[in-house]
Design a protein around this motif. Structure first.
Motif, PDB file in Angstrom:
ATOM      1  N   THR A  96      -4.340  -2.911   5.629  1.00  0.00           N
ATOM      2  CA  THR A  96      -5.116  -3.822   5.902  1.00  0.00           C
ATOM      3  C   THR A  96      -6.424  -3.894   5.438  1.00  0.00           C
ATOM      4  OG1 THR A  96      -3.878  -5.013   7.839  1.00  0.00           O
ATOM      5  CG2 THR A  96      -6.101  -5.857   7.307  1.00  0.00           C
ATOM      6  N   ASP A 129      -4.518  -6.981  12.737  1.00  0.00           N
ATOM      7  CA  ASP A 129      -3.626  -7.321  13.726  1.00  0.00           C
ATOM      8  C   ASP A 129      -2.265  -7.297  12.946  1.00  0.00           C
ATOM      9  OD1 ASP A 129      -3.539  -9.171  11.784  1.00  0.00           O
ATOM     10  OD2 ASP A 129      -4.556 -10.788  13.337  1.00  0.00           O
ATOM     11  N   ASP A 157       0.079  -7.882   2.645  1.00  0.00           N
ATOM     12  CA  ASP A 157      -0.038  -6.855   3.465  1.00  0.00           C
ATOM     13  C   ASP A 157       0.789  -6.869   4.514  1.00  0.00           C
ATOM     14  OD1 ASP A 157      -1.347  -5.031   5.176  1.00  0.00           O
ATOM     15  OD2 ASP A 157      -2.741  -6.444   5.940  1.00  0.00           O
TER      16      ASP A 157
HETATM   17 MG   LIG Z   1      -2.619  -4.001   8.975  1.00  0.00          MG
END
Ligand SMILES: [Mg+2]
Ligand SMILES: Nc1nc2c(ncn2[C@@H]2O[C@H](COP(=O)(O)OP(=O)(O)OP(=O)(O)O)[C@@H](O)[C@H]2O)c(=O)[nH]1
Length: 342
Positions: free
Chosen positions: A14, A28, A64
């Motif tokens: 991320t 998250d 992602d």
């Molecule tokens: Mg991630």
């Protein structure tokens, strides 16, 4: 066509996604999707020449994916993988806060082993079925799958096999995961941002039919936040010649087996995305479906010839603009004027 950022949890997927998209997604367990302009010096040069009202770069889509939380890959994580055309495997090259050392080699082997295992399941189930339906009879599919079985049982990803176009077509519907093109991204600590891939990892990457590069996702994220005027000093302070962002995006573009052709004019200079090997009508269809249907021919000049001649008029004078028909395979860097009956 999209490339997936994949890998074990907390390897920096991320962080890298945010750095290249300049989106600000929380770390998250959500799937994030973003499109990125592919930096292309050729588009810049053509725009400088034509001074068009609009400049459009090619785009590549990234997704992602959160790393699997349990042990090994769960069904949901595998399903998410089957939706991407190429894998950017992010492996951890920085020490974790709890002090756990980086084990990029093991991460690569473990992740690839999951892909191999998943494909092995697919092949075994299909062979079982053929056995039940045809008894002892063996056809070409049986023969082919038995080959794959041996390869996978030896722990080898299908990426390392050379297939003919016919085999490629025959096998496409299985959607094998270990066949997907793979780029291994070693995410290193800031202090190592300028260090290339260690030879041992490089060798393992190659042996698995993949490509590799090292970058620091955190550094890239920091660069993305800086004003362009502040970037050179920052890059110098960590010993980087340029951000890794462009290198990474271009590598992903290449990995997806994509190529760009250009259209030029006073209105717009634009890069269009095609698959490598696409013929001229298909490329024309990217611009407008009418241009594919009514395709007659295309006037083609390669970017390099165009620039060497010093522009369109001179390229024409020198006979560098060729007329190509329906069978022409468009090359990365071709400039096209399509002629169609619409
Ligand atoms: Mg991630
Ligand atoms: N030291 C260091 N830490 C990093 C780097 N990249 C990411 N991290 C840290 O690693 C943690 C996880 O980063 P994420 O980018 O959320 O990881 P992820 O791979 O997306 O994780 P999941 O989506 O949960 O699988 C964060 O605390 C980051 O700050 C890096 O280059 N260096």
């Amino acid at each position: 066509m999209k490339a997936g950022l994949v890998g074990l949890p907390l390897t920096g997927k991320t962080t890298l996604f945010n750095a290249i998209t300049t989106l600000h997604k929380a770390g998250d367990a959500h799937v994030h999707l973003g499109a990125i302009k592919v930096p292309d010096r050729r588009v810049d040069e053509l725009a400088a020449l034509y001074r068009p009202r609009k400049v459009t770069y090619a785009e590549v889509r990234f997704v992602d994916l959160p790393g699997p939380r349990g042990k090994g890959m769960d069904a949901e994580s595998l399903r998410a993988l089957s939706d991407v055309d190429a894998l950017c495997l992010v492996v951890r090259g920085f020490a974790r806060v709890d002090g756990a050392a980086a084990e990029p080699l093991r991460e690569l082997r473990d992740f690839d082993a999951e892909l191999v295992l998943s494909d092995l399941g697919v092949v075994e189930r299909r062979l079982d079925r053929l056995r039940k339906e045809h008894g002892g009879k063996t056809g070409s599919e049986w023969h082919e799958l038995t080959n794959l079985l041996g390869h996978l049982e030896a722990g080898q990803p299908l990426r390392t096999l050379r297939w003919t176009e016919a085999e490629q077509r025959e096998m496409a519907h299985f959607g094998f995961l270990s066949r997907r093109p793979m780029l291994v991204v070693l995410n290193v600590a800031e202090a190592d941002a300028a260090t290339p891939l260690p030879p041992e990892l490089e060798a393992e990457v190659r042996a698995r039919g993949a490509e590799g590069l090292a970058l620091s996702a955190e550094v890239e994220a920091e660069i993305a936040e800086l004003d362009p005027s502040e970037q050179p000093a920052f890059l110098e302070s960590i010993g980087l010649r340029e951000p890794a962002r462009e290198r990474f995006i271009r590598a992903a573009y290449h990995l997806l087996d994509l190529a760009s052709f250009f259209t030029v004019g006073e209105d717009e200079v634009r890069a269009w995305t095609i698959h490598r090997g696409d013929r001229a009508p298909r490329a024309a269809g990217r611009i407008h479906s009418d241009l594919e249907r009514g395709f007659i021919r295309a006037e083609v000049v390669h970017y390099e010839d165009f620039m060497a001649a010093g522009g369109e008029a001179k390229a024409r004078e020198r006979g560098r603009m060729r007329l190509e028909g329906k069978e022409y395979v468009v090359r990365d860097g071709d400039i096209l004027h399509v002629r169609a009956a619409v």
